[in-house]
Design a protein around this motif. Sequence first.
Motif, PDB file in Angstrom:
ATOM      1  N   LEU A  68       0.803  -1.062  -0.059  1.00  0.00           N
ATOM      2  CA  LEU A  68      -0.062  -0.238  -0.113  1.00  0.00           C
ATOM      3  C   LEU A  68       0.276   0.859  -0.342  1.00  0.00           C
ATOM      4  CD1 LEU A  68      -2.773   1.223   0.455  1.00  0.00           C
ATOM      5  CD2 LEU A  68      -2.209   1.377   3.266  1.00  0.00           C
ATOM      6  N   SER A  69       2.020   0.991   0.784  1.00  0.00           N
ATOM      7  CA  SER A  69       2.500   3.057   1.323  1.00  0.00           C
ATOM      8  C   SER A  69       3.891   2.473  -0.076  1.00  0.00           C
ATOM      9  CB  SER A  69       3.239   2.765   2.947  1.00  0.00           C
ATOM     10  OG  SER A  69       1.789   2.740   3.107  1.00  0.00           O
ATOM     11  N   THR A  70       4.282   3.929   0.226  1.00  0.00           N
ATOM     12  CA  THR A  70       5.911   4.191  -0.255  1.00  0.00           C
ATOM     13  C   THR A  70       6.444   4.659   0.597  1.00  0.00           C
ATOM     14  OG1 THR A  70       5.459   3.722  -3.033  1.00  0.00           O
ATOM     15  CG2 THR A  70       7.590   5.542  -2.612  1.00  0.00           C
ATOM     16  N   VAL A  71       7.311   4.396   1.214  1.00  0.00           N
ATOM     17  CA  VAL A  71       8.157   5.738   2.475  1.00  0.00           C
ATOM     18  C   VAL A  71       8.977   5.936   1.570  1.00  0.00           C
ATOM     19  CG1 VAL A  71       9.146   5.376   4.843  1.00  0.00           C
ATOM     20  CG2 VAL A  71       6.828   3.812   3.998  1.00  0.00           C
ATOM     21  N   ILE A  72       9.136   7.307   1.752  1.00  0.00           N
ATOM     22  CA  ILE A  72      10.310   7.886   1.236  1.00  0.00           C
ATOM     23  C   ILE A  72      10.813   8.801   2.261  1.00  0.00           C
ATOM     24  CG2 ILE A  72      10.953   9.936  -0.035  1.00  0.00           C
ATOM     25  CD1 ILE A  72      10.060   7.879  -2.054  1.00  0.00           C
ATOM     26  N   GLY A 138      -2.977   4.257  -3.240  1.00  0.00           N
ATOM     27  CA  GLY A 138      -1.237   3.924  -1.910  1.00  0.00           C
ATOM     28  C   GLY A 138      -1.834   4.833  -1.179  1.00  0.00           C
ATOM     29  N   TRP A 139      -0.370   5.057  -0.499  1.00  0.00           N
ATOM     30  CA  TRP A 139       0.318   6.452   0.451  1.00  0.00           C
ATOM     31  C   TRP A 139       1.344   6.687   0.400  1.00  0.00           C
ATOM     32  CZ3 TRP A 139      -1.649   5.125   6.275  1.00  0.00           C
ATOM     33  CH2 TRP A 139      -3.050   4.522   6.733  1.00  0.00           C
ATOM     34  N   LEU A 140       1.015   7.534   0.692  1.00  0.00           N
ATOM     35  CA  LEU A 140       2.599   8.077   0.320  1.00  0.00           C
ATOM     36  C   LEU A 140       3.502   7.847   1.894  1.00  0.00           C
ATOM     37  CD1 LEU A 140       4.938   8.864  -1.373  1.00  0.00           C
ATOM     38  CD2 LEU A 140       3.800  11.228  -1.642  1.00  0.00           C
ATOM     39  N   VAL A 141       4.772   8.045   1.986  1.00  0.00           N
ATOM     40  CA  VAL A 141       4.584   8.320   3.667  1.00  0.00           C
ATOM     41  C   VAL A 141       6.085   9.354   3.212  1.00  0.00           C
ATOM     42  CG1 VAL A 141       4.767   7.912   6.158  1.00  0.00           C
ATOM     43  CG2 VAL A 141       4.106   6.663   4.488  1.00  0.00           C
ATOM     44  N   LEU A 142       5.865   9.991   3.923  1.00  0.00           N
ATOM     45  CA  LEU A 142       7.080  11.704   3.738  1.00  0.00           C
ATOM     46  C   LEU A 142       7.957  11.482   5.358  1.00  0.00           C
ATOM     47  CD1 LEU A 142       5.944  13.597   1.619  1.00  0.00           C
ATOM     48  CD2 LEU A 142       7.213  12.090   0.922  1.00  0.00           C
ATOM     49  N   MET A 143       9.105  10.955   5.544  1.00  0.00           N
ATOM     50  CA  MET A 143       9.833  11.218   6.764  1.00  0.00           C
ATOM     51  C   MET A 143      11.118  11.714   6.716  1.00  0.00           C
ATOM     52  SD  MET A 143       8.282   7.248   7.849  1.00  0.00           S
ATOM     53  CE  MET A 143       8.922   7.379  10.111  1.00  0.00           C
ATOM     54  N   GLY A 144      11.189  12.466   7.848  1.00  0.00           N
ATOM     55  CA  GLY A 144      12.394  12.751   8.089  1.00  0.00           C
ATOM     56  C   GLY A 144      12.817  14.092   9.102  1.00  0.00           C
ATOM     57  N   GLY A 145      13.897  14.217   9.905  1.00  0.00           N
ATOM     58  CA  GLY A 145      13.952  16.027  10.494  1.00  0.00           C
ATOM     59  C   GLY A 145      13.014  16.813  10.424  1.00  0.00           C
ATOM     60  N   TYR A 146      13.372  17.615  10.925  1.00  0.00           N
ATOM     61  CA  TYR A 146      12.677  18.884  10.791  1.00  0.00           C
ATOM     62  C   TYR A 146      12.969  19.446   9.714  1.00  0.00           C
ATOM     63  CZ  TYR A 146      11.657  17.574  15.836  1.00  0.00           C
ATOM     64  OH  TYR A 146      10.035  17.350  17.318  1.00  0.00           O
ATOM     65  N   GLY A 147      11.612  20.474   9.575  1.00  0.00           N
ATOM     66  CA  GLY A 147      12.283  21.658   8.547  1.00  0.00           C
ATOM     67  C   GLY A 147      12.965  20.725   7.151  1.00  0.00           C
ATOM     68  N   CYS A 148      12.737  19.931   6.960  1.00  0.00           N
ATOM     69  CA  CYS A 148      13.213  19.449   5.781  1.00  0.00           C
ATOM     70  C   CYS A 148      13.124  18.823   4.170  1.00  0.00           C
ATOM     71  CB  CYS A 148      13.613  17.048   5.321  1.00  0.00           C
ATOM     72  SG  CYS A 148      12.655  16.495   6.300  1.00  0.00           S
ATOM     73  N   GLY A 149      11.316  19.170   4.725  1.00  0.00           N
ATOM     74  CA  GLY A 149      11.079  19.535   3.354  1.00  0.00           C
ATOM     75  C   GLY A 149       9.283  18.427   3.368  1.00  0.00           C
TER      76      GLY A 149
END
Length: 199
Positions: A68-72, A138-149
């Motif tokens: 289901l998900s694409t994790v970036i 599906g799902w798009l999951v955007l992960m990363g530190g604070y303020g990265c976009g």
Amino acid sequence: MRFEEIRNIQLLVLDDLGTQNATPWAQEKLFQVIDYRSIHRLPTVVTSNQELAELDGRIASRIQNPDLSTVIYIQAPDYRAPIAPPDSSPGLSALKLLVDRTFGNFSLREREKLPEDQQVSLEKAFRAAQLYAERPSGWLVLMGGYGCGKTHLAAAIAHAVVRRGIPTLFLTVPDLLDWLRYAYQDPETSFEVRFEEIR
């Protein structure tokens, strides 16, 4: 009922998952939204500055479902421009607060001379967000530190989809949980009225 609207909206964008300080009841309602959208494979964008291992296990399992998900993961450092002040009440969706967050003004930060892995990560996230906006599935999951976009890309997706007439809600997770708490405590009083009272 707004809870059903949130669960069934054609595109739901949940910003800042993991930053909420939720009661067990509110955490359960959040899980119900995420689980329902996962079961029904409804297009959803999630941003988080948390690692998957730091999220509630039931929620993390839905987010990392490879069918289901694409994790970036965005590895770029913090780089924020101030959010434009709102012109009017945003209602339930916070997208009006991010009117200036589009693909057209997203910076790939070439001038900063980021390390290659960070530059590649940022470009990959940008391309994935553009592709998702063209055809949300599906799902798009955007992960990363604070303020990265992450939030900028999530808002850009939402704006692109809204322009095509697709109903979309953009909610920060803490605001969603606040709405759920107040809506269930007093179904006669709208979230907007409660929110204004609290502010």
